[in-house]
Design a protein around this motif. Structure first.
Motif, mmCIF file in Angstrom:
data_model
loop_
_atom_site.group_PDB
_atom_site.id
_atom_site.type_symbol
_atom_site.label_atom_id
_atom_site.label_comp_id
_atom_site.label_asym_id
_atom_site.label_seq_id
_atom_site.Cartn_x
_atom_site.Cartn_y
_atom_site.Cartn_z
ATOM 1 N N ASN A 36 0.836 -1.193 0.000
ATOM 2 C CA ASN A 36 0.000 0.000 0.000
ATOM 3 C C ASN A 36 0.875 1.249 0.000
ATOM 4 O O ASN A 36 1.340 1.709 1.037
ATOM 5 N N LEU A 37 1.128 1.799 -1.178
ATOM 6 C CA LEU A 37 1.947 2.996 -1.307
ATOM 7 C C LEU A 37 1.070 4.236 -1.202
ATOM 8 O O LEU A 37 -0.027 4.294 -1.762
ATOM 9 N N ASN A 38 1.555 5.253 -0.496
ATOM 10 C CA ASN A 38 0.826 6.526 -0.478
ATOM 11 C C ASN A 38 0.806 7.157 -1.858
ATOM 12 O O ASN A 38 -0.204 7.707 -2.283
ATOM 13 N N TYR A 39 1.947 7.088 -2.542
ATOM 14 C CA TYR A 39 2.069 7.686 -3.867
ATOM 15 C C TYR A 39 2.549 6.622 -4.846
ATOM 16 O O TYR A 39 3.698 6.189 -4.802
ATOM 17 N N GLU A 40 1.656 6.204 -5.706
ATOM 18 C CA GLU A 40 2.021 5.198 -6.705
ATOM 19 C C GLU A 40 2.987 5.775 -7.724
ATOM 20 O O GLU A 40 3.972 5.133 -8.104
ATOM 21 N N LEU A 41 2.717 7.018 -8.169
ATOM 22 C CA LEU A 41 3.516 7.659 -9.212
ATOM 23 C C LEU A 41 4.399 8.747 -8.609
ATOM 24 O O LEU A 41 3.895 9.682 -7.971
ATOM 25 N N LEU A 42 5.707 8.633 -8.826
ATOM 26 C CA LEU A 42 6.668 9.652 -8.410
ATOM 27 C C LEU A 42 7.213 10.318 -9.669
ATOM 28 O O LEU A 42 7.861 9.657 -10.494
ATOM 29 N N VAL A 43 6.951 11.609 -9.810
ATOM 30 C CA VAL A 43 7.399 12.361 -10.983
ATOM 31 C C VAL A 43 8.543 13.267 -10.562
ATOM 32 O O VAL A 43 8.375 14.146 -9.711
ATOM 33 N N PHE A 44 9.705 13.048 -11.151
ATOM 34 C CA PHE A 44 10.898 13.819 -10.805
ATOM 35 C C PHE A 44 11.162 14.892 -11.855
ATOM 36 O O PHE A 44 11.079 14.633 -13.056
ATOM 37 N N ASP A 45 11.531 16.072 -11.380
ATOM 38 C CA ASP A 45 12.229 17.027 -12.233
ATOM 39 C C ASP A 45 13.605 16.429 -12.528
ATOM 40 O O ASP A 45 14.060 15.514 -11.829
ATOM 41 N N TRP A 46 14.291 16.965 -13.548
ATOM 42 C CA TRP A 46 15.611 16.415 -13.893
ATOM 43 C C TRP A 46 16.738 17.305 -13.378
ATOM 44 O O TRP A 46 17.454 16.950 -12.450
ATOM 45 N N GLY A 79 15.103 8.802 2.654
ATOM 46 C CA GLY A 79 14.480 8.506 3.937
ATOM 47 C C GLY A 79 13.039 8.964 3.996
ATOM 48 O O GLY A 79 12.161 8.244 4.516
ATOM 49 N N TRP A 80 12.780 10.158 3.470
ATOM 50 C CA TRP A 80 11.397 10.669 3.477
ATOM 51 C C TRP A 80 10.491 9.785 2.641
ATOM 52 O O TRP A 80 9.388 9.417 3.065
ATOM 53 N N LEU A 81 10.952 9.410 1.449
ATOM 54 C CA LEU A 81 10.138 8.589 0.564
ATOM 55 C C LEU A 81 9.909 7.199 1.154
ATOM 56 O O LEU A 81 8.831 6.611 0.985
ATOM 57 N N LYS A 82 10.880 6.673 1.866
ATOM 58 C CA LYS A 82 10.706 5.362 2.491
ATOM 59 C C LYS A 82 9.652 5.417 3.587
ATOM 60 O O LYS A 82 8.854 4.491 3.766
ATOM 61 N N SER A 83 9.614 6.532 4.317
ATOM 62 C CA SER A 83 8.680 6.667 5.441
ATOM 63 C C SER A 83 7.295 7.132 5.031
ATOM 64 O O SER A 83 6.293 6.725 5.636
ATOM 65 N N HIS A 84 7.235 7.996 3.997
ATOM 66 C CA HIS A 84 5.963 8.646 3.642
ATOM 67 C C HIS A 84 5.461 8.325 2.245
ATOM 68 O O HIS A 84 4.321 8.613 1.921
ATOM 69 N N GLY A 85 6.345 7.782 1.383
ATOM 70 C CA GLY A 85 5.974 7.593 -0.013
ATOM 71 C C GLY A 85 5.095 6.398 -0.256
ATOM 72 O O GLY A 85 4.510 6.245 -1.298
ATOM 73 N N LEU A 130 13.185 2.643 -5.184
ATOM 74 C CA LEU A 130 11.798 3.069 -5.346
ATOM 75 C C LEU A 130 11.063 2.153 -6.312
ATOM 76 O O LEU A 130 9.923 1.740 -6.067
ATOM 77 N N GLN A 131 11.710 1.828 -7.411
ATOM 78 C CA GLN A 131 11.097 0.934 -8.389
ATOM 79 C C GLN A 131 10.856 -0.447 -7.765
ATOM 80 O O GLN A 131 9.796 -1.056 -7.963
ATOM 81 N N ALA A 132 11.821 -0.930 -6.994
ATOM 82 C CA ALA A 132 11.686 -2.240 -6.363
ATOM 83 C C ALA A 132 10.536 -2.266 -5.361
ATOM 84 O O ALA A 132 9.914 -3.318 -5.151
ATOM 85 N N ARG A 133 10.235 -1.121 -4.743
ATOM 86 C CA ARG A 133 9.121 -1.057 -3.791
ATOM 87 C C ARG A 133 7.774 -0.953 -4.488
ATOM 88 O O ARG A 133 6.738 -0.960 -3.829
#
Length: 218
Positions: free
Chosen positions: A2-12, A212-218, A99-102
């Motif tokens: 159960n991910l809070n955010y399925e899609l992560l969109v990065f600036d480059w 760390g933030w993405l692991k805890s909240h993403g 992130l992809q592996a999660r």
């Protein structure tokens, strides 16, 4: 999972790729070719993330409107002459792979051109990690929401399950305009104060903190 955010969109630029100094120098050198005053570093940093011609109109306001296309060509020449020396921020490949592996789906929304992004992805070997990408020469430039809308539509992920991650106020405004959450990093083009003014979920100061933030909240 159960991910809070399925899609992560990065600036480059300035978020994954440590290119801020290269972009600033290329803007300054292009303006110098045209005999224009030196572009202040802060002004050049401020426009990073916008499409190239809109960015140059702000960074180099002294130039007649009909010459911005020429200036853009000069900028590209300087940029592509040195960008091969630019690298990803330390820890970025490992972060994206984790992130992809999660189970997150990864995308890019950038003010770069399609040529610029494709060459950068090839240079750093990340092409296969992103399911979709959008550049400023194939859709509306930031902060217009079209980039994010197109990515969400293509991947079938709603706004409340999408997170925009970037280093500029243009990225944060893009997210607000598209109805998504936003996360800021303060190791790129814009300063912490500017970023906090737009109330992202957090402002993070290095790649480990982002991970760390993405692991805890993403």
């Amino acid at each position: 999972m159960n991910l809070n955010y399925e899609l992560l969109v990065f600036d480059w630029d300035g978020t994954l790729f440590d290119s801020t100094a290269c972009i600033v120098k290329s803007i300054q050198l292009a303006a110098r070719e045209f005999g224009l005053p030196e572009v202040p570093v802060e002004r050049a940093r401020h426009v990073i993330g916008l499409g190239l011609e809109p960015a140059l109109k702000i960074a180099v306001p002294e130039l007649p409107a009909e010459r911005y296309r020429e200036l853009a060509h000069a900028y590209r020449r300087h940029y592509f002459a040195t960008v091969h020396e630019v690298t990803l921020f330390e820890g970025v490949p490992e972060l994206l792979q984790a992130l992809q592996a999660r189970g997150h789906r990864l995308a890019v929304a950038t003010g770069k051109s399609r040529r610029g992004l494709d060459e950068a992805l090839e240079q750093v070997g990340l092409r296969g990690l992103f399911e979709a990408t959008r550049t400023a020469d194939e859709t509306a430039s930031k902060p217009h929401p079209q980039m994010l809308h197109e990515l969400m539509d293509e991947l079938g992920v709603p706004a409340h399950r999408s997170l925009m991650i970037g280093d500029t106020t243009h990225d944060l405004q893009l997210a607000a305009n598209a109805g998504t959450a936003a996360l800021a990093v303060a190791f790129g083009a814009h300063g912490e104060g500017e970023l906090r003014a737009l109330q992202p979920l957090a402002v993070l100061h290095d790649v480990p903190a982002l991970a760390g933030w993405l692991k805890s909240h993403g």
